[in-house]
Design a protein around this motif. Sequence first.
Motif, mmCIF file in Angstrom:
data_model
loop_
_atom_site.group_PDB
_atom_site.id
_atom_site.type_symbol
_atom_site.label_atom_id
_atom_site.label_comp_id
_atom_site.label_asym_id
_atom_site.label_seq_id
_atom_site.Cartn_x
_atom_site.Cartn_y
_atom_site.Cartn_z
ATOM 1 N N ASN A 119 63.150 -2.901 84.564
ATOM 2 C CA ASN A 119 62.503 -2.146 83.496
ATOM 3 C C ASN A 119 62.883 -0.676 83.554
ATOM 4 N N HIS A 120 63.302 -0.126 82.428
ATOM 5 C CA HIS A 120 63.581 1.300 82.309
ATOM 6 C C HIS A 120 63.230 1.736 80.897
ATOM 7 N N GLN A 121 62.881 3.004 80.760
ATOM 8 C CA GLN A 121 62.489 3.522 79.443
ATOM 9 C C GLN A 121 63.633 4.293 78.826
ATOM 10 N N LEU A 122 63.975 3.941 77.602
ATOM 11 C CA LEU A 122 64.963 4.664 76.823
ATOM 12 C C LEU A 122 64.231 5.423 75.722
ATOM 13 N N ASN A 123 64.425 6.738 75.685
ATOM 14 C CA ASN A 123 63.886 7.545 74.592
ATOM 15 C C ASN A 123 64.994 7.698 73.555
ATOM 16 N N ILE A 124 64.778 7.142 72.386
ATOM 17 C CA ILE A 124 65.839 6.934 71.406
ATOM 18 C C ILE A 124 65.553 7.666 70.106
ATOM 19 N N LEU A 125 66.565 8.317 69.597
ATOM 20 C CA LEU A 125 66.522 8.862 68.245
ATOM 21 C C LEU A 125 67.237 7.856 67.350
ATOM 22 N N TYR A 126 66.469 7.203 66.465
ATOM 23 C CA TYR A 126 67.050 6.169 65.595
ATOM 24 C C TYR A 126 67.059 6.685 64.158
ATOM 25 N N ARG A 127 68.243 6.628 63.531
ATOM 26 C CA ARG A 127 68.428 7.131 62.176
ATOM 27 C C ARG A 127 68.937 6.027 61.253
ATOM 28 N N TYR A 139 66.646 8.746 53.625
ATOM 29 C CA TYR A 139 66.950 8.950 55.041
ATOM 30 C C TYR A 139 65.660 8.860 55.837
ATOM 31 N N ILE A 140 65.718 8.157 56.956
ATOM 32 C CA ILE A 140 64.540 8.026 57.813
ATOM 33 C C ILE A 140 64.964 8.167 59.268
ATOM 34 N N GLU A 141 64.097 8.787 60.040
ATOM 35 C CA GLU A 141 64.407 9.093 61.432
ATOM 36 C C GLU A 141 63.176 8.793 62.292
ATOM 37 N N HIS A 142 63.380 8.039 63.367
ATOM 38 C CA HIS A 142 62.300 7.712 64.296
ATOM 39 C C HIS A 142 62.659 8.185 65.702
ATOM 40 N N PHE A 143 61.662 8.669 66.415
ATOM 41 C CA PHE A 143 61.807 8.880 67.857
ATOM 42 C C PHE A 143 61.038 7.753 68.526
ATOM 43 N N ILE A 144 61.739 6.977 69.350
ATOM 44 C CA ILE A 144 61.204 5.718 69.874
ATOM 45 C C ILE A 144 61.209 5.730 71.398
ATOM 46 N N ARG A 299 73.897 -2.735 34.984
ATOM 47 C CA ARG A 299 74.651 -3.780 35.696
ATOM 48 C C ARG A 299 73.688 -4.778 36.306
ATOM 49 N N SER A 300 74.207 -5.944 36.621
ATOM 50 C CA SER A 300 73.371 -6.966 37.243
ATOM 51 C C SER A 300 73.196 -6.708 38.742
ATOM 52 N N TYR A 301 74.255 -6.154 39.374
ATOM 53 C CA TYR A 301 74.222 -5.872 40.811
ATOM 54 C C TYR A 301 74.620 -4.417 41.056
ATOM 55 N N ILE A 302 74.168 -3.902 42.175
ATOM 56 C CA ILE A 302 74.520 -2.544 42.568
ATOM 57 C C ILE A 302 74.974 -2.576 44.031
ATOM 58 N N PRO A 303 76.065 -1.889 44.385
ATOM 59 C CA PRO A 303 76.479 -1.872 45.791
ATOM 60 C C PRO A 303 75.510 -1.047 46.628
ATOM 61 N N ILE A 304 75.135 -1.594 47.772
ATOM 62 C CA ILE A 304 74.244 -0.883 48.684
ATOM 63 C C ILE A 304 74.830 -0.915 50.088
ATOM 64 N N ALA A 305 74.428 0.046 50.900
ATOM 65 C CA ALA A 305 74.897 0.108 52.285
ATOM 66 C C ALA A 305 73.836 0.798 53.132
ATOM 67 N N TYR A 306 73.805 0.429 54.391
ATOM 68 C CA TYR A 306 72.907 1.065 55.348
ATOM 69 C C TYR A 306 73.724 1.492 56.564
ATOM 70 N N ARG A 307 73.560 2.733 56.950
ATOM 71 C CA ARG A 307 74.230 3.251 58.130
ATOM 72 C C ARG A 307 73.164 3.586 59.174
ATOM 73 N N HIS A 308 73.337 3.039 60.360
ATOM 74 C CA HIS A 308 72.372 3.228 61.432
ATOM 75 C C HIS A 308 73.029 3.952 62.608
ATOM 76 N N GLU A 309 72.277 4.811 63.253
ATOM 77 C CA GLU A 309 72.720 5.454 64.481
ATOM 78 C C GLU A 309 71.552 5.519 65.450
ATOM 79 N N ALA A 310 71.820 5.241 66.722
ATOM 80 C CA ALA A 310 70.804 5.371 67.760
ATOM 81 C C ALA A 310 71.392 6.183 68.906
ATOM 82 N N TYR A 311 70.804 7.337 69.166
ATOM 83 C CA TYR A 311 71.183 8.176 70.305
ATOM 84 C C TYR A 311 70.128 8.006 71.401
ATOM 85 N N VAL A 312 70.565 7.627 72.586
ATOM 86 C CA VAL A 312 69.644 7.589 73.716
ATOM 87 C C VAL A 312 69.594 8.994 74.311
#
Length: 380
Positions: A119-127, A139-144, A299-312
């Motif tokens: 067991n170890h604790q990682l303090n993570i910035l998740y974007r 845009y959303i940002e969590h400190f975990i 239009r019937s459809y729209i292009p979407i994308a999600y970009r994620h980053e996690a810094y320990v």
Amino acid sequence: MVVLAQESTAITGKVIDQNGYEVPYAAVGILQKNIGTTSTEDGTFYFRVSKNELEDNLTISSLGFSNFSIKIKNFLKLEKKEIVLEEQTTKLSEVVVSAPGFYVKNALKKLKENTISKNHQLNILYRRWSVEDELCRFYIEHFINMIDRGPSSYMVGFEVSQKRVSADYRFVKNKAPLHQIIYMINNDPLRRGLSIKDYSWQKKEPTNYDDEDVLVIEGTKKNKDRIQLYIGLDSYKIYKMDVFVNNPNPGKSMESTYVYKKNSSNKLFLSYFVKEWKGGSKLTENVKQALVNSGKKARSYIPIAYRHEAYVLEVIEDKKKFVRLKESFNKDMSDYDVSYDASFWKNISLPPETKFFLNNKEELESHFGAPLETQFKYAN
């Protein structure tokens, strides 16, 4: 605990190679104290130290380069805070290399031994950035705080201790049933149990890391999904993993990278994660009308994308220093009810703003001309 601004000194700079090109995802820090960060995709880095670390060595290591070390106090005296890494050639041409599957098998066999498996604790910035129709709209940002047992095992639990969001300009407000950090864990092939026989393996151009020759081995499935492992020739440590998933029929794809670095005991832990998911979403009649009202073609459809980053930002191995986790429910990142603490975000050691970050920031600010900091103030 994470060192805050008012009681510390900033260590900030850029990692480049001998030709002046940025070196992304380099491990930067004080190895013996597990203090540091990972350089951004632009090669920049930022973290803070207390006065107790000024006599310590700042060490930088990256795949393909020789390690670099300098005393913290001497680094602070540099007029131009650029770390130039020298390319290191591999010696693999002088040794007999076994079949690629042999190294993958041994890397998986030694995964628990080579990583922090207690067991170890990682303090993570998740974007997470949400992109619709080629434009960043949320845009959303969590400190975990996450209690983990490493890639050979499972995540014990996590809590979202801090949160901030931009204004929400999305047409399609898709929500995930789980927090994205759970997908980061569950989609990790090492944790899921990598079946060697499901892939066709081949060796790619080798490299090195921390004075060890590193084999780059790529596995391809029949459906063209791929995985790329960076495995130490002698230690069988997996220093980096790239995952490519493509489903051409629905037009969806996902690319992700897991980067690991060493702690003071030479064990690996996750230091950085990035993922980009691309696809499309069917539009409701209301959204179609909104597009028409904004001067765009329906239009019937729209292009979407999600970009994620996690810094320990920090790894803690002393159980006495672990945060006592509060209950964390399974829900989308945007649904966590956490009060906005402006002072926390002002004092935490955030990674430098990359070109990618600045581009998305500019797009978010272009919708109604509101600066991102203003959006944080009023949207939270």
